[in-house]
Design a protein around this motif. Structure first.
Motif, short mmCIF file in Angstrom:
data_model
loop_
_atom_site.label_atom_id
_atom_site.label_comp_id
_atom_site.label_asym_id
_atom_site.label_seq_id
_atom_site.Cartn_x
_atom_site.Cartn_y
_atom_site.Cartn_z
N LYS A 128 0.85 -1.19 0.00
CA LYS A 128 0.00 0.00 0.00
C LYS A 128 0.88 1.23 0.00
CE LYS A 128 -3.87 2.16 2.47
NZ LYS A 128 -4.78 2.02 3.64
N VAL A 129 0.60 2.16 -0.91
CA VAL A 129 1.40 3.38 -1.04
C VAL A 129 0.47 4.58 -1.20
CG1 VAL A 129 3.28 2.12 -2.14
CG2 VAL A 129 1.58 3.28 -3.57
N SER A 130 0.94 5.74 -0.76
CA SER A 130 0.27 6.98 -1.18
C SER A 130 0.71 7.25 -2.62
CB SER A 130 0.61 8.14 -0.25
OG SER A 130 2.00 8.38 -0.20
N TRP A 131 -0.18 7.88 -3.37
CA TRP A 131 0.06 8.04 -4.82
C TRP A 131 -0.33 9.46 -5.19
CZ3 TRP A 131 1.96 4.37 -8.24
CH2 TRP A 131 1.82 4.63 -9.60
N LEU A 132 0.69 10.30 -5.32
CA LEU A 132 0.47 11.72 -5.58
C LEU A 132 1.09 12.09 -6.90
CD1 LEU A 132 1.46 12.89 -1.99
CD2 LEU A 132 -0.81 12.22 -2.80
N PHE A 133 0.67 13.25 -7.43
CA PHE A 133 1.22 13.67 -8.72
C PHE A 133 1.48 15.16 -8.68
CE2 PHE A 133 1.30 15.02 -13.11
CZ PHE A 133 1.99 13.99 -13.73
N GLY A 134 2.74 15.52 -8.94
CA GLY A 134 3.11 16.93 -9.00
C GLY A 134 3.45 17.50 -7.64
N PRO A 184 -1.48 15.42 1.72
CA PRO A 184 -1.02 14.05 1.93
C PRO A 184 -2.18 13.06 2.01
CG PRO A 184 -0.85 15.34 3.94
CD PRO A 184 -1.18 16.30 2.84
N GLY A 185 -2.01 11.94 1.33
CA GLY A 185 -3.05 10.93 1.39
C GLY A 185 -4.20 11.16 0.46
N THR A 186 -4.10 12.14 -0.47
CA THR A 186 -5.22 12.38 -1.38
C THR A 186 -5.50 11.18 -2.26
OG1 THR A 186 -3.76 14.20 -1.92
CG2 THR A 186 -6.02 14.51 -2.36
N SER A 187 -4.50 10.36 -2.49
CA SER A 187 -4.64 9.21 -3.35
C SER A 187 -3.79 8.07 -2.79
CB SER A 187 -4.19 9.57 -4.77
OG SER A 187 -4.25 8.46 -5.64
N GLU A 188 -4.37 6.89 -2.71
CA GLU A 188 -3.65 5.72 -2.21
C GLU A 188 -3.92 4.53 -3.13
OE1 GLU A 188 -4.81 5.04 1.83
OE2 GLU A 188 -3.72 6.80 2.60
N VAL A 189 -2.89 3.74 -3.35
CA VAL A 189 -3.02 2.52 -4.14
C VAL A 189 -2.66 1.34 -3.25
CG1 VAL A 189 -2.15 1.23 -6.13
CG2 VAL A 189 -2.47 3.70 -6.30
N GLU A 190 -3.53 0.36 -3.24
CA GLU A 190 -3.29 -0.87 -2.47
C GLU A 190 -3.40 -2.07 -3.41
OE1 GLU A 190 -5.41 -3.31 1.21
OE2 GLU A 190 -5.31 -1.11 1.28
N VAL A 191 -2.42 -2.95 -3.34
CA VAL A 191 -2.43 -4.18 -4.13
C VAL A 191 -2.41 -5.36 -3.17
CG1 VAL A 191 -1.23 -5.58 -5.84
CG2 VAL A 191 -1.22 -3.09 -6.07
N ARG A 192 -3.33 -6.28 -3.39
CA ARG A 192 -3.42 -7.49 -2.57
C ARG A 192 -3.23 -8.71 -3.47
NH1 ARG A 192 -9.21 -5.77 0.12
NH2 ARG A 192 -8.50 -3.85 1.19
N LEU A 193 -2.43 -9.65 -3.01
CA LEU A 193 -2.18 -10.88 -3.75
C LEU A 193 -2.58 -12.08 -2.88
CD1 LEU A 193 1.42 -10.20 -5.16
CD2 LEU A 193 -0.78 -9.63 -6.22
N ALA A 194 -3.04 -13.12 -3.55
CA ALA A 194 -3.35 -14.38 -2.86
C ALA A 194 -3.00 -15.53 -3.80
CB ALA A 194 -4.81 -14.45 -2.47
#
Length: 211
Positions: A88-94, A101-111
């Motif tokens: 899980k990461v925060s994902w900002l642009f510019g 901070p935290g306006t955009s977050e990407v989370e990837v889950r694997l199983a």
């Protein structure tokens, strides 16, 4: 082209609501299966050398709490890292995004799947203001992720993903983008979107990615 459209059809898409530190957020969700073992998929998500081949070149402190930057302006902080199942990461642009901070977050889950494959889930939660969401709907970010995950699928299959700019300018890519935008329109409708707004958003997204 058929392989690319098959990859597009392999994903399930949804739109919803969530929260990030800045407040209420829209979410786009992509779920699919990759014919690769979980450790291989995890390595493709976290190895700088492999990230460069399907996402973008990355620099920074690639550890929990560390900050990263992609060659393209995206940057953020690694919020959670639980190998090989969750990133899980925060994902900002510019640079202006540092004020939010935290306006955009990407989370990837694997199983791990039943046949030495991997179940993959990506959730991108973003506080989106004018004109992005009202104009483009979930396709604003969704089409971009579809293009990147196509490249990830090619990498996991043992190939070398094509150059992103070359992909996006090819006639085949225009059809991929058109269908991707339409798929996000279906997810928007399923989430209760107004049909006229959804149709306009799909058209705007298609023109943005494939002018």
């Amino acid at each position: 082209m058929k392989d690319a459209l098959d990859e597009l059809a392999a994903a399930r898409r949804a739109m919803g609501k969530g929260r990030v530190p800045a407040g209420e957020a829209y979410t786009i969700e992509i779920r699919r299966r990759y014919d690769a073992q979980i450790d291989d998929v995890w390595d493709a998500l976290t190895s700088p050398e492999r990230l460069r081949r399907w996402l973008k070149p990355v620099t920074g402190e690639l550890r929990p709490g560390g900050k990263f930057e992609l060659d393209g302006g995206e940057h953020g902080e690694i919020l959670r890292c639980e190998p090989p199942r969750l990133l899980k990461v925060s994902w900002l642009f510019g640079p202006e995004a540092d004020d939010w901070p935290g306006t955009s977050e990407v989370e990837v889950r694997l199983a791990p799947g039943p046949a030495e494959d991997t179940e993959f889930e990506l959730i991108h939660a973003a506080v989106v203001e004018e004109p992005l969401f009202p104009t483009y709907g979930p396709g604003a970010g969704g089409v971009g992720w579809d293009l990147r995950l196509l490249a990830l699928a090619q990498l996991l299959a043992g190939g070398e993903p094509a150059d992103h700019e070359a992909i996006e300018k090819s006639p085949e890519a225009r059809e991929f983008i058109r269908r991707s935008a339409a798929s996000w329109g279906e997810a928007h409708l399923a989430a209760g979107g107004d049909p006229e707004h959804v149709a306009a958003a799909v058209e705007a997204t298609t023109k943005f990615y494939a002018p």
